[in-house]
Write a protein that holds these residues in place. Structure first.
Motif: not given
Length: 355
Positions: A226-251
């Protein structure tokens, strides 16, 4: 001609809007994405999914739809206008399909544009890092009970380290002498790091780290604020699929804690920002701590190094393959990206014990 084509494709979807103009958004490496401005709001995001990279586009789009609906159900207590800003909303075609396929074989999907939202290519302060951690952590938390068996693996072995090493070795065998000589130092580093960079994969294969729904492309530019720097939405979910949490945290850490853009050529300004790491991790664990296992938490620091390395490896591999995967703006673009990521690894390693 491109404007006429975009307008034609836009009008294959069910909406009550009048096309005015389009503007290409150039932040992505793979797909073509357009902001469609209409006579009256809402505006829309029209995306051509690259079927040369994604071999099962219907599966990819179904992944996005199903995960989006799952998150919406979790957040249904929110007012409708707030819900529309927190979760991606997709528009079906006039044929009631999730995507439109043109005569040229290209696949398109349409989303509502989230107005008054902002993205960042790089993080400028700890507040953005913290909010980014909360946002991606919340996404993983809201989807932790989504059955991963229902997801299509849109890019098989996407973060599989053995597979990425095999691609790299194949590239070594076919690369030109000029590019091999140019990249000699980094080729040697890839060989030296091989054992350490397989640790997370071995933990996943042994079942010591569980499979989850993962986003798999959690760079900071895939978070809306948002304009006051609060997180709104996760976008670009083309690569949503099974994985481990470390993929997302690390990237996420790879992009959030880099003091420069991922293709910055002045390596003197590429450093790992430890304060941003701490801020992101604090926000991430605020949303995820109750759903993570002790083993998952223990290996979060290694995830940062591993995911930075895998991107360095992929950029280097593409460079050796004469730039056939990522969009490039000049001849050495992929090599500059690879050098950038290796420099980030060096800076990370210097601070690793503090983590």
């Amino acid at each position: 001609m491109i404007a006429e084509k975009v307008e034609f494709i836009f009008n294959q979807f069910k909406h009550d809007s009048t096309f005015v103009k389009h503007h290409e958004l150039e932040s992505g490496h793979i797909n073509d994405t357009y902001l469609v401005t209409t006579k009256n709001k809402p505006y829309f995001i029209l995306q051509r999914v690259n079927h040369n990279i994604f071999k099962d586009v219907p599966g990819l789009i179904n992944n996005k739809l199903h995960v989006s609906l799952h998150v919406k159900e979790k957040l249904k207590h929110l007012p409708q206008n707030e819900l529309n800003r927190r979760v991606l909303s997709f528009v079906k075609t006039k044929a009631d399909q999730a995507y439109y396929r043109g005569d040229d074989g290209n696949y398109w999907n349409l989303m509502y544009y989230i107005d008054n939202s902002y993205t960042y290519e790089t993080v400028k302060d700890e507040e953005i890092a913290f909010e980014g951690g909360k946002l991606f952590g919340e996404f993983l938390n809201l989807t932790h009970d989504f059955p991963v068996s229902k997801l299509t693996e849109v890019i098989p072995k996407f973060h599989d380290m053995s597979f990425r090493y095999a691609q790299f070795e194949s590239a070594l065998n076919s690369a030109s002498k000029q590019r091999l000589d140019h990249a000699k130092l980094y080729i040697e580093r890839v060989a030296d790091m091989k054992e350490e960079m397989h640790i997370l994969q071995h933990l996943k294969e042994s079942g010591d780290i569980p499979l989850r729904v993962t986003h798999n492309d959690t760079k900071i530019s895939n978070a809306l604020f948002s304009k006051n720097n609060k997180g709104l939405c996760v976008i670009d979910t083309d690569t949503v699929m099974p994985g481990i949490v470390h993929y997302d945290f690390g990237d996420a850490i790879r992009t959030i804690c880099n003091t420069a853009a991922e293709d910055e050529t002045n390596l003197d300004i590429v450093e790992f920002n430890l304060d941003y790491y701490k801020a992101y991790k604090k926000g991430f664990l605020e949303k995820m701590n109750d759903t993570l296992t002790p083993t998952e938490i223990d290996y979060l620091p290694l995830a940062a190094k591993t995911m930075t390395f895998i991107m360095a490896l992929r950029f280097l591999t593409d460079y050796l393959n004469n730039d056939i995967y990522y969009k490039t703006k000049y001849q050495e673009h992929n090599f500059d990206r690879a050098k950038n990521q290796f420099k980030l690894i060096d800076s990370f390693t210097d601070r690793y014990n503090q983590l």
